[in-house]
Design a protein around this motif. Structure first.
Motif, PDB file in Angstrom:
ATOM      1  N   TYR A 264       0.830  -1.204   0.000  1.00  0.00           N
ATOM      2  CA  TYR A 264       0.000   0.000   0.000  1.00  0.00           C
ATOM      3  C   TYR A 264       0.868   1.258   0.000  1.00  0.00           C
ATOM      4  N   GLN A 265       1.896   1.297   0.835  1.00  0.00           N
ATOM      5  CA  GLN A 265       2.785   2.463   0.878  1.00  0.00           C
ATOM      6  C   GLN A 265       3.458   2.682  -0.469  1.00  0.00           C
ATOM      7  N   GLU A 266       3.862   1.591  -1.086  1.00  0.00           N
ATOM      8  CA  GLU A 266       4.549   1.675  -2.372  1.00  0.00           C
ATOM      9  C   GLU A 266       3.667   2.317  -3.432  1.00  0.00           C
ATOM     10  N   VAL A 267       2.443   1.829  -3.546  1.00  0.00           N
ATOM     11  CA  VAL A 267       1.559   2.306  -4.617  1.00  0.00           C
ATOM     12  C   VAL A 267       1.023   3.710  -4.318  1.00  0.00           C
ATOM     13  N   SER A 268       0.876   4.042  -3.052  1.00  0.00           N
ATOM     14  CA  SER A 268       0.322   5.353  -2.695  1.00  0.00           C
ATOM     15  C   SER A 268       1.322   6.487  -2.889  1.00  0.00           C
ATOM     16  N   PHE A 269       2.607   6.156  -2.985  1.00  0.00           N
ATOM     17  CA  PHE A 269       3.650   7.189  -3.035  1.00  0.00           C
ATOM     18  C   PHE A 269       3.439   8.166  -4.189  1.00  0.00           C
ATOM     19  N   GLY A 270       3.197   7.638  -5.386  1.00  0.00           N
ATOM     20  CA  GLY A 270       3.021   8.503  -6.550  1.00  0.00           C
ATOM     21  C   GLY A 270       1.800   9.384  -6.440  1.00  0.00           C
ATOM     22  N   ALA A 271       0.699   8.814  -5.954  1.00  0.00           N
ATOM     23  CA  ALA A 271      -0.534   9.590  -5.815  1.00  0.00           C
ATOM     24  C   ALA A 271      -0.370  10.699  -4.769  1.00  0.00           C
ATOM     25  N   MET A 272       0.366  10.422  -3.699  1.00  0.00           N
ATOM     26  CA  MET A 272       0.596  11.432  -2.668  1.00  0.00           C
ATOM     27  C   MET A 272       1.442  12.584  -3.210  1.00  0.00           C
ATOM     28  N   ASN A 273       2.360  12.267  -4.108  1.00  0.00           N
ATOM     29  CA  ASN A 273       3.182  13.323  -4.717  1.00  0.00           C
ATOM     30  C   ASN A 273       2.377  14.248  -5.612  1.00  0.00           C
ATOM     31  N   LEU A 274       1.201  13.803  -6.031  1.00  0.00           N
ATOM     32  CA  LEU A 274       0.319  14.654  -6.839  1.00  0.00           C
ATOM     33  C   LEU A 274      -0.478  15.618  -5.975  1.00  0.00           C
ATOM     34  N   LYS A 275      -0.252  15.552  -4.653  1.00  0.00           N
ATOM     35  CA  LYS A 275      -0.931  16.446  -3.699  1.00  0.00           C
ATOM     36  C   LYS A 275      -2.453  16.254  -3.731  1.00  0.00           C
ATOM     37  N   LEU A 276      -2.872  14.997  -3.829  1.00  0.00           N
ATOM     38  CA  LEU A 276      -4.294  14.682  -3.860  1.00  0.00           C
ATOM     39  C   LEU A 276      -4.840  14.565  -2.439  1.00  0.00           C
ATOM     40  N   GLU A 277      -6.162  14.696  -2.306  1.00  0.00           N
ATOM     41  CA  GLU A 277      -6.806  14.473  -1.013  1.00  0.00           C
ATOM     42  C   GLU A 277      -6.630  13.007  -0.607  1.00  0.00           C
ATOM     43  N   GLU A 278      -6.604  12.753   0.691  1.00  0.00           N
ATOM     44  CA  GLU A 278      -6.361  11.400   1.183  1.00  0.00           C
ATOM     45  C   GLU A 278      -7.398  10.410   0.665  1.00  0.00           C
ATOM     46  N   THR A 279      -8.651  10.838   0.588  1.00  0.00           N
ATOM     47  CA  THR A 279      -9.697   9.940   0.093  1.00  0.00           C
ATOM     48  C   THR A 279      -9.462   9.568  -1.370  1.00  0.00           C
ATOM     49  N   GLU A 280      -8.968  10.530  -2.159  1.00  0.00           N
ATOM     50  CA  GLU A 280      -8.684  10.264  -3.565  1.00  0.00           C
ATOM     51  C   GLU A 280      -7.461   9.345  -3.702  1.00  0.00           C
ATOM     52  N   VAL A 281      -6.470   9.541  -2.840  1.00  0.00           N
ATOM     53  CA  VAL A 281      -5.302   8.664  -2.853  1.00  0.00           C
ATOM     54  C   VAL A 281      -5.738   7.228  -2.580  1.00  0.00           C
ATOM     55  N   ARG A 282      -6.558   7.047  -1.542  1.00  0.00           N
ATOM     56  CA  ARG A 282      -7.021   5.698  -1.194  1.00  0.00           C
ATOM     57  C   ARG A 282      -7.832   5.081  -2.337  1.00  0.00           C
ATOM     58  N   ARG A 283      -8.686   5.891  -2.954  1.00  0.00           N
ATOM     59  CA  ARG A 283      -9.507   5.390  -4.058  1.00  0.00           C
ATOM     60  C   ARG A 283      -8.619   4.920  -5.210  1.00  0.00           C
ATOM     61  N   ARG A 284      -7.626   5.730  -5.550  1.00  0.00           N
ATOM     62  CA  ARG A 284      -6.748   5.384  -6.665  1.00  0.00           C
ATOM     63  C   ARG A 284      -5.898   4.141  -6.364  1.00  0.00           C
ATOM     64  N   VAL A 285      -5.386   4.069  -5.136  1.00  0.00           N
ATOM     65  CA  VAL A 285      -4.559   2.918  -4.766  1.00  0.00           C
ATOM     66  C   VAL A 285      -5.392   1.637  -4.809  1.00  0.00           C
ATOM     67  N   ASP A 286      -6.595   1.692  -4.223  1.00  0.00           N
ATOM     68  CA  ASP A 286      -7.468   0.514  -4.231  1.00  0.00           C
ATOM     69  C   ASP A 286      -7.799   0.089  -5.654  1.00  0.00           C
ATOM     70  N   GLU A 287      -8.102   1.053  -6.505  1.00  0.00           N
ATOM     71  CA  GLU A 287      -8.455   0.737  -7.894  1.00  0.00           C
ATOM     72  C   GLU A 287      -7.262   0.143  -8.639  1.00  0.00           C
ATOM     73  N   ALA A 288      -6.070   0.731  -8.440  1.00  0.00           N
ATOM     74  CA  ALA A 288      -4.873   0.229  -9.128  1.00  0.00           C
ATOM     75  C   ALA A 288      -4.553  -1.196  -8.693  1.00  0.00           C
ATOM     76  N   LEU A 289      -4.666  -1.472  -7.387  1.00  0.00           N
ATOM     77  CA  LEU A 289      -4.359  -2.814  -6.879  1.00  0.00           C
ATOM     78  C   LEU A 289      -5.391  -3.834  -7.349  1.00  0.00           C
ATOM     79  N   LYS A 290      -6.649  -3.419  -7.445  1.00  0.00           N
ATOM     80  CA  LYS A 290      -7.678  -4.325  -7.968  1.00  0.00           C
ATOM     81  C   LYS A 290      -7.432  -4.625  -9.441  1.00  0.00           C
ATOM     82  N   ASN A 291      -6.994  -3.610 -10.189  1.00  0.00           N
ATOM     83  CA  ASN A 291      -6.749  -3.792 -11.616  1.00  0.00           C
ATOM     84  C   ASN A 291      -5.631  -4.785 -11.904  1.00  0.00           C
TER      85      ASN A 291
END
Length: 277
Positions: free
Chosen positions: A101-128
């Motif tokens: 989770y930390q690994e995949v969230s790193f890039g999204a966090m660098n985009l300065k996204l809201e935490e809820t959006e980071v979680r949504r993107r990480v969950d979607e990427a891992l499911k994909n």
């Protein structure tokens, strides 16, 4: 009308030791397509890929993204790398966090996204990529194939328009190679342009919409899979092999066992259908 998402014009690159890795490369990559680059080691594929998202700056010529020449200032490069992601051949060179989770969230966090959006993107990427159930697992406990998947999720979480894969199936067994290709198809169906380099002519032939052949830093031919692999002179000069499906088909035609050439098989299922018909 064709829409080209990535182009190079007379793009050249020379390493500090004087090696000319790319020599006036001119290509146009169509948006939403599945593209393969093939050629022996040292032909320039990896160097070209590193030019695609600005990791390397060309010695000459230009890279064009969505109709605009790439500028090499920090702001422009950040935007380019957000939209064009590279997954390296060895996942060990890309993964550095403790957990999946930390690994995949790193890039999204660098985009300065809201935490809820980071979680949504990480969950979607891992499911994909079929790794959602492993999200809390330590990266160093993953198998090589699982690490490959996580390295893909690293890029998916950025919502890129183009993903570039350098030898994505190297060191994988046939089963896991097939699973990775299925992931590429799923990614492509979402509208993402997928580009890969490969030594596996079977994958290049069956999977690609369009192929570029490289040799000694140059594009020596481009075309559809059939146009590339039916060129026996090219195959010999570039030290390639003819895909087994196409070689079998051509032998069936020569022997008279198959008469129609209207449908050229790209995989085993299409070949069997042709033989049974």
């Amino acid at each position: 009308m064709r829409e080209y998402i990535l182009e190079t014009k007379d793009l050249s690159f020379k390493y500090p030791d004087g090696t000319k890795a790319l020599k006036s490369v001119n290509i146009k990559i169509e948006k939403g397509k599945k593209i393969s680059f093939i050629g022996v080691n040292g032909s320039g594929k990896s160097t070209l890929f590193l030019n695609f998202n600005g990791v390397l700056k060309p010695s000459g010529g230009s890279l064009i993204y969505k109709g605009n020449a790439v500028k090499y200032n920090q702001k422009s490069l950040l935007e380019l790398r957000k939209n064009i992601g590279i997954v390296f051949q060895d996942p060990e060179n890309q993964l550095f966090s403790a957990s999946v989770y930390q690994e995949v969230s790193f890039g999204a966090m660098n985009l300065k996204l809201e935490e809820t959006e980071v979680r949504r993107r990480v969950d979607e990427a891992l499911k994909n990529i079929g790794m959602y159930d492993y999200r809390e697992k330590a990266v160093h406990f993953l198998s090589y194939g699982q690490k490959k998947r996580v390295s893909i999720a690293d890029i998916l979480v950025m919502n890129p328009e183009v993903i570039v894969f350098d030898e994505p199936t190297s060191s994988l067994d046939p089963k896991h190679s097939s699973q990775i290709i299925d992931i590429f198809d799923d990614i492509n169906e979402k509208g993402i342009t997928v580009i890969l380099s490969t030594h596996d002519v079977e994958i290049a032939y069956s999977w690609s919409d369009y192929i570029f052949v490289m040799k000694d830093g140059e594009i020596v031919k481009e075309g559809t899979p059939y146009e590339i692999f039916s060129d026996d002179k090219l195959i010999n000069e570039c030290y390639l092999q003819k895909p087994l499906i196409l070689e079998t088909f051509e032998n069936l035609i020569k022997s008279g066992k198959v008469k129609s050439t209207e449908t050229i098989p790209r995989n085993k299922q299409e070949l069997f259908q042709l033989i049974n018909a």
